[in-house]
Motif scaffolding. Structure first.
Motif, PDB file in Angstrom:
ATOM      1  N   GLY A 109      12.809 -27.797  -2.305  1.00  0.00           N
ATOM      2  CA  GLY A 109      13.015 -26.167  -1.202  1.00  0.00           C
ATOM      3  C   GLY A 109      12.178 -26.637   0.348  1.00  0.00           C
ATOM      4  N   GLY A 110      11.995 -26.884   0.996  1.00  0.00           N
ATOM      5  CA  GLY A 110      11.139 -27.599   2.356  1.00  0.00           C
ATOM      6  C   GLY A 110      11.013 -29.269   2.436  1.00  0.00           C
ATOM      7  N   ALA A 141       2.998 -29.916  -1.361  1.00  0.00           N
ATOM      8  CA  ALA A 141       3.814 -28.879  -0.689  1.00  0.00           C
ATOM      9  C   ALA A 141       3.248 -28.847   0.898  1.00  0.00           C
ATOM     10  CB  ALA A 141       3.700 -27.433  -1.210  1.00  0.00           C
ATOM     11  N   PHE A 200       9.591 -35.437  -6.145  1.00  0.00           N
ATOM     12  CA  PHE A 200       9.694 -34.461  -6.120  1.00  0.00           C
ATOM     13  C   PHE A 200      10.312 -34.192  -4.362  1.00  0.00           C
ATOM     14  CE2 PHE A 200       7.614 -33.368 -10.272  1.00  0.00           C
ATOM     15  CZ  PHE A 200       8.591 -32.899 -10.979  1.00  0.00           C
ATOM     16  N   PRO A 222      15.342 -24.828  -4.486  1.00  0.00           N
ATOM     17  CA  PRO A 222      15.143 -23.911  -5.303  1.00  0.00           C
ATOM     18  C   PRO A 222      14.646 -22.278  -5.299  1.00  0.00           C
ATOM     19  CG  PRO A 222      13.689 -25.365  -5.741  1.00  0.00           C
ATOM     20  CD  PRO A 222      14.105 -26.083  -4.480  1.00  0.00           C
ATOM     21  N   GLU A 223      15.137 -22.391  -3.547  1.00  0.00           N
ATOM     22  CA  GLU A 223      14.952 -21.272  -3.143  1.00  0.00           C
ATOM     23  C   GLU A 223      15.357 -19.553  -4.152  1.00  0.00           C
ATOM     24  OE1 GLU A 223      15.639 -22.862  -1.345  1.00  0.00           O
ATOM     25  OE2 GLU A 223      14.113 -23.946   0.052  1.00  0.00           O
ATOM     26  N   ALA A 227       7.058 -31.267  -2.374  1.00  0.00           N
ATOM     27  CA  ALA A 227       7.942 -30.291  -3.649  1.00  0.00           C
ATOM     28  C   ALA A 227       8.017 -28.462  -2.690  1.00  0.00           C
ATOM     29  CB  ALA A 227       6.445 -29.700  -4.732  1.00  0.00           C
ATOM     30  N   GLY A 228       8.276 -29.259  -1.767  1.00  0.00           N
ATOM     31  CA  GLY A 228       8.427 -27.017  -0.746  1.00  0.00           C
ATOM     32  C   GLY A 228       7.430 -26.607  -0.291  1.00  0.00           C
ATOM     33  N   ALA A 229       8.034 -25.577   0.774  1.00  0.00           N
ATOM     34  CA  ALA A 229       7.113 -25.178   0.697  1.00  0.00           C
ATOM     35  C   ALA A 229       5.871 -24.541   0.168  1.00  0.00           C
ATOM     36  CB  ALA A 229       7.635 -23.979   1.960  1.00  0.00           C
ATOM     37  N   ASP A 230       4.754 -24.639   0.643  1.00  0.00           N
ATOM     38  CA  ASP A 230       3.375 -23.829  -0.443  1.00  0.00           C
ATOM     39  C   ASP A 230       3.463 -22.242  -0.409  1.00  0.00           C
ATOM     40  OD1 ASP A 230       0.721 -22.576  -1.491  1.00  0.00           O
ATOM     41  OD2 ASP A 230       0.347 -24.506  -0.468  1.00  0.00           O
ATOM     42  N   ILE A 231       4.255 -22.017  -1.731  1.00  0.00           N
ATOM     43  CA  ILE A 231       4.398 -20.682  -2.536  1.00  0.00           C
ATOM     44  C   ILE A 231       3.124 -19.879  -2.496  1.00  0.00           C
ATOM     45  CG2 ILE A 231       5.227 -19.548  -4.551  1.00  0.00           C
ATOM     46  CD1 ILE A 231       6.751 -22.407  -5.391  1.00  0.00           C
ATOM     47  N   LYS A 271       4.143 -38.898  -6.967  1.00  0.00           N
ATOM     48  CA  LYS A 271       5.398 -38.609  -8.459  1.00  0.00           C
ATOM     49  C   LYS A 271       6.122 -37.943  -7.482  1.00  0.00           C
ATOM     50  CE  LYS A 271       4.091 -34.612 -11.559  1.00  0.00           C
ATOM     51  NZ  LYS A 271       2.642 -33.122 -12.350  1.00  0.00           N
ATOM     52  N   LYS A 297      -2.695 -33.306  -4.690  1.00  0.00           N
ATOM     53  CA  LYS A 297      -2.757 -31.592  -5.404  1.00  0.00           C
ATOM     54  C   LYS A 297      -2.257 -30.941  -6.043  1.00  0.00           C
ATOM     55  CE  LYS A 297      -7.578 -32.908  -6.666  1.00  0.00           C
ATOM     56  NZ  LYS A 297      -8.983 -33.271  -5.249  1.00  0.00           N
ATOM     57  N   ALA A 298      -1.819 -30.264  -4.226  1.00  0.00           N
ATOM     58  CA  ALA A 298       0.162 -29.396  -4.817  1.00  0.00           C
ATOM     59  C   ALA A 298       0.867 -29.869  -4.462  1.00  0.00           C
ATOM     60  CB  ALA A 298      -0.829 -28.289  -3.283  1.00  0.00           C
ATOM     61  N   GLY A 315      14.432 -21.472   4.251  1.00  0.00           N
ATOM     62  CA  GLY A 315      14.130 -21.356   5.162  1.00  0.00           C
ATOM     63  C   GLY A 315      13.443 -22.207   6.367  1.00  0.00           C
ATOM     64  N   PHE A 316      13.567 -23.312   6.365  1.00  0.00           N
ATOM     65  CA  PHE A 316      13.222 -23.907   7.399  1.00  0.00           C
ATOM     66  C   PHE A 316      14.755 -25.502   7.317  1.00  0.00           C
ATOM     67  CE2 PHE A 316       8.564 -25.496   5.331  1.00  0.00           C
ATOM     68  CZ  PHE A 316       8.522 -24.206   5.492  1.00  0.00           C
TER      69      PHE A 316
END
Ligand code: HXC
Length: 257
Positions: A110-111, A27, A107, A133-134, A64-68, A60, A23-24, A142-143
Motif C-alpha cells: 500500500g502506502g 505503518a 513488507f 492491497p487497497e 506495511a501501508g498507511a495506518d488502517i 520484517k 510494532k505496527a 491514495g498515496f
C-alpha cells in the motif's frame, strides 16, 4: 534505535532515514508523515547532501501501508486531507536533488509501496513482499500508486496489481521493474554501502543533473524533454566537474570530484 518515529543519521552527506514503528510494521500514520516531512524540509536545505537512504525499522517490514486503524473512521474530507499530507511528503522525497534509495527490508504494501515508488532506487531483500492491497480494504491507492506504479511498471501490470490487490515477491518485483536489485537480507546493507560509494565517487553536480533530467523530462513531450537534456548537458560545461572528469580521462588518472 530511539523513540523517534523517524530516525535520521547523517554520514558525511549520506542521510539515512528509518521509519521506526516496528510494532505496527512501520505503518504510516499522521505522526510518522509529519515527522518525515519535517526531516525532508530540513534535507532540502542541507548544504552538502549527496544521497538519501530510506528504510523501515526491524527485519520484517519496510512499510506495511498507511495506518488502517487510524484511517478506519475518517470522513471523505479527512481522508482527502490525509492523502494530501502523504502526497506532499512523498513528493518532497521524490524531488530531493540527490539520489534517493529505498532499502526494502520486508513488507512493502500500500502506502509503503507508494513511498518506494517515489525513490530513484529500490533495493529489496529476498523476503520482501510488494503489493497495492487497497481494494481488499474497500479503497484504492491514495498515496500516488495509481499514477507512479503505471509509470514505473507499465499500465497492464499496474492494473493487475491495483485491481486484484495481489501480493508479489521480490523476484517478481524485480522482473516487472518495480525494484532495481534483490539481495539476501544479510547482504542488503553491504550492497547499499557499495552503491552509495559508487554514487559518491561520481561528480555531485552531474549526479544531480542526471536525476533532474530524468525526473523533469518524464512529464514532458519528447522534444521538450530533449531540449531540457541539452540545457542541463551544456550547463555541465560551466562547472569544474566536467573539466576535472574529462582531464582525468585524458591524463589516465582517477577524477577527483
Ligand atoms: C496499521 C498495521 C498495518 C497497517 C500491520 N499492522 N499493517 N497497523 N496499519 N497497514 C499492525 C497489525 O495490526 C499488528 O498490530 C502488527 O502490525 C503486526 O501485524 P500482523 O498482521 O500481526 O503481522 P503478520 O501476521 O505477519 O501480517 C503482516 C501483514 C499484515 C501481511 C503485512 O499485517 C497486513 O496485511 N497488513 C495490512 C497491509 C495493508 O493492507 N496495507 C495497505 C494499507 S492501505 P497488533 O497491535 O495486532 O500487534 C494503504 C492506503 C494508502 O496503504 C492510501 C491511503 C490514502
Amino acid at each position: 534505535m530511539s523513540d523517534a518515529v523517524i530516525e535520521k543519521v547523517d554520514n558525511a552527506g549520506v542521510v539515512r532515514l528509518t521509519i521506526n514503528r516496528p510494532k505496527a510494521l512501520n505503518a504510516l500514520n499522521s505522526d510518522v508523515l509529519s515527522a518525515l516531512e519535517k526531516e525532508l524540509v530540513e534535507l532540502e536545505q542541507h548544504p552538502s547532501l549527496r544521497a538519501v537512504l530510506i528504510t523501515g525499522a526491524g527485519e520484517k517490514s519496510f512499510v506495511a501501508g498507511a495506518d488502517i486503524a487510524e484511517m478506519r473512521d475518517k470522513t471523505p474530507e479527512q481522508a482527502r486531507a490525509f492523502a494530501g499530507q502523504a502526497l506532499r511528503t512523498i513528493k518532497r522525497l521524490e524531488t530531493l536533488p540527490v539520489p534517493v534509495v529505498a532499502l526494502v527490508n520486508g513488507f512493502c504494501l500500500g502506502g509503503g509501496c507508494e513511498l518506494a515508488l517515489a525513490c530513484d532506487w529500490a533495493v529489496a531483500s529476498d523476503n520482501a513482499i510488494f503489493g497495492q492491497p487497497e481494494v481488499l480494504l474497500g479503497v484504492i491507492p491514495g498515496f500516488g500508486g495509481t499514477q507512479r506504479l503505471p509509470r514505473r511498471v507499465g499500465p497492464a501490470m499496474a492494473l493487475d496489481l491495483v485491481t486484484t490487490g495481489r501480493k508479489i515477491d521480490a523476484h517478481e518485483a524485480l522482473r516487472i521493474g518495480l525494484v532495481n536489485r534483490v539481495m539476501p537480507q544479510a547482504e542488503l546493507e553491504d550492497y547499499v554501502a557499495e552503491l552509495t560509494k559508487q554514487l559518491m565517487g561520481n561528480g555531485p553536480q552531474s549526479v544531480r543533473g542526471a536525476k533532474q533530467a530524468v525526473h523533469d523530462g518524464m512529464d514532458q513531450d519528447l522534444d521538450s524533454a530533449l531540449a531540457l537534456e541539452t540545457s542541463l548537458f551544456a550547463f555541465c560545461f560551466a562547472g569544474e566537474e566536467q573539466t576535472e572528469g574529462m582531464s582525468a580521462f585524458v591524463e589516465k588518472r582517477k577524477p577527483d570530484f
